[in-house]
Design a protein around this motif. Sequence first.
Motif, PDB file in Angstrom:
ATOM      1  N   GLU A 336      -1.445  15.650  88.683  1.00  0.00           N
ATOM      2  CA  GLU A 336      -0.847  15.873  87.369  1.00  0.00           C
ATOM      3  C   GLU A 336       0.432  15.066  87.183  1.00  0.00           C
ATOM      4  O   GLU A 336       1.080  14.659  88.156  1.00  0.00           O
ATOM      5  N   HIS A 342       2.463  14.162  75.925  1.00  0.00           N
ATOM      6  CA  HIS A 342       1.260  13.550  75.353  1.00  0.00           C
ATOM      7  C   HIS A 342       1.592  12.134  74.867  1.00  0.00           C
ATOM      8  O   HIS A 342       0.844  11.197  75.128  1.00  0.00           O
ATOM      9  N   CYS A 374       0.453   7.059  76.404  1.00  0.00           N
ATOM     10  CA  CYS A 374      -0.241   8.231  75.887  1.00  0.00           C
ATOM     11  C   CYS A 374      -0.921   8.939  77.053  1.00  0.00           C
ATOM     12  O   CYS A 374      -1.631   8.308  77.850  1.00  0.00           O
ATOM     13  N   ARG A 375      -0.694  10.244  77.145  1.00  0.00           N
ATOM     14  CA  ARG A 375      -1.320  11.075  78.181  1.00  0.00           C
ATOM     15  C   ARG A 375      -2.152  12.156  77.472  1.00  0.00           C
ATOM     16  O   ARG A 375      -1.733  13.307  77.357  1.00  0.00           O
ATOM     17  N   SER A 377      -4.643  13.750  78.340  1.00  0.00           N
ATOM     18  CA  SER A 377      -5.055  14.859  79.212  1.00  0.00           C
ATOM     19  C   SER A 377      -4.028  15.979  79.213  1.00  0.00           C
ATOM     20  O   SER A 377      -4.325  17.080  79.686  1.00  0.00           O
ATOM     21  N   GLU A 389      -5.302  12.812  85.515  1.00  0.00           N
ATOM     22  CA  GLU A 389      -4.673  12.469  84.246  1.00  0.00           C
ATOM     23  C   GLU A 389      -5.242  11.167  83.690  1.00  0.00           C
ATOM     24  O   GLU A 389      -5.621  10.257  84.435  1.00  0.00           O
ATOM     25  N   ASN A 390      -5.262  11.100  82.378  1.00  0.00           N
ATOM     26  CA  ASN A 390      -5.707   9.928  81.636  1.00  0.00           C
ATOM     27  C   ASN A 390      -4.471   9.304  80.993  1.00  0.00           C
ATOM     28  O   ASN A 390      -3.778   9.959  80.221  1.00  0.00           O
ATOM     29  N   LEU A 391      -4.182   8.060  81.316  1.00  0.00           N
ATOM     30  CA  LEU A 391      -3.034   7.366  80.733  1.00  0.00           C
ATOM     31  C   LEU A 391      -3.493   6.126  79.980  1.00  0.00           C
ATOM     32  O   LEU A 391      -4.294   5.330  80.474  1.00  0.00           O
TER      33      LEU A 391
END
Length: 531
Positions: A336, A342, A374-375, A377, A389-391
């Motif tokens: 995480e 976000h 931008c996150r 997730s 996590e998606n970045l």
Amino acid sequence: MTRARSQRPAPGSRVVVIGGGIAGLATAALLADEGYAVTVIEAREETGGRAGTWERDGFRFDTGPSWYLMPEVFEHFFALLGTTAAAELDLVPLVPAYRVYAEPEGDGIGDHLDVVSGRAEATALFESREPGAGARLDEYLDSAADAYDLAVSKFLYDTYASSEGLRDPDILRRIPTLAPLLTRSLNRFVDSRFQDPMLRQVLGYPAVFLGSSPYDVPSLYHLMSHLDLDDAVLYPRGGFTEIIAAIERLARERGVEVRTGTAVAQILTAADGSARGVRLADTSEIAADIVVSAADLHHTETVLLPPERQTYPERWWRKRTPSFGALLILLGVEGELPELSHHTLLFTRGWRENFDAISGRDTHIPDPASLYVCRPSATDDTVAPAGSENLFVLVPIPADPELGRGGVDGAGDAAIEAAADRAIEQIAHWTGVDDLASRVRVRRTIAPADFARDLGAWRGNSLGLAHTLGQSALFRPGNASKKVPGLYYAGASVLPGIGLPMCLISAELVVKRLRGDTTAGPLPEPAAPTG
């Protein structure tokens, strides 16, 4: 004032729309709702254009827009089709709206603040950093809201097919107020009111959403601060491709045919010079009474039309300014990342130098760069595996395909991958996630050469024509060809401008052109169903 609706299209009237991005799909949906028989031709295998998606190993990335702003524009568009944003999308308000990190002085993390939407929250934040700034922000946001309302009611929905909108008595009365906003830069407007560097940057950075810098866009665009500080920042759960899917669904429900993996090679004209259809790359032809190109305007004009039919020939483009280019970095990260919101912005101390590197005389990829992360997730558990996590990282860079192409797992051009490495290191250092690079499990880079190759973007720009004064409102390319009757345009390089909401409005402007509607405001919405 011309608001009267024209005749419904003759039975069987055919429209070909070039490009299956948001502007093309929105135009198709609206025209099909008007009664036209519409075919959308998209060169890529999937629709969405700049608002694309990419998936790997359980990570699903948006590859383009990531800020849901101007919600009333989406609401209006959906209302024209008899539905609502709530019915089509699962919208989530973001709290905070975004986080900002400043460049650290030494080895520690950068000074940071959370921006929460709402007048009271925003003024309290500004006051906490600079005595008196809260009251000045209150006045600033009053002005921003007024400018925004004026833009929506008088400028954004105007085709400028006539000058009647510009002769509106309300606009004429406000010329003494508007003139300084058009002739002074956003940077000067902000700096004359606030001293704290981070507060100045919070108010100046929205210029990047317009494809330019706060030193180059007119201060009228301080209206952008109304959207994130006064209004709210939302997120469509599932990602921005959910917006594309919703509009495509509405288009197909109205009979629109969508062909993907099909490239248009030429816009065909009849003996009288009017549009009569398109020729595809396989040499087959599709006949049409109307052609709408939602492809890149430069590509449309200089590739799909012969020189004698070009409204905007190559010589016209030599004097125009593209939006910034972009280095996009898509990262699937193990573990995480609460250090990131976000939406997170990283601002350099060398603010002017950063923008000069992007659009000055000696252009290069800035280092360090003012960048955006931008996150999704943080809000959406569908975009990354559990515990990951998606970045999405966006580094504004020059619009120059010579900078190179990106790739997967470091396979892009060396200069692009080196810049991506620096950006990852910068995020890690400034936000206190020192092991970020070692936790990356999925990586892809996208660069200006990719925008040029995959989207036909002029000079590899990321957004369209920048919103300089000379490329805004009546000075921006219009939505109808001056050389080919029956050829219309939609998208980010024509009226009204850059961004998903603007592309929806550009689709509506095509409808207004075909109706002969020269009013400055949006089309009337149909009555909501009762019972």
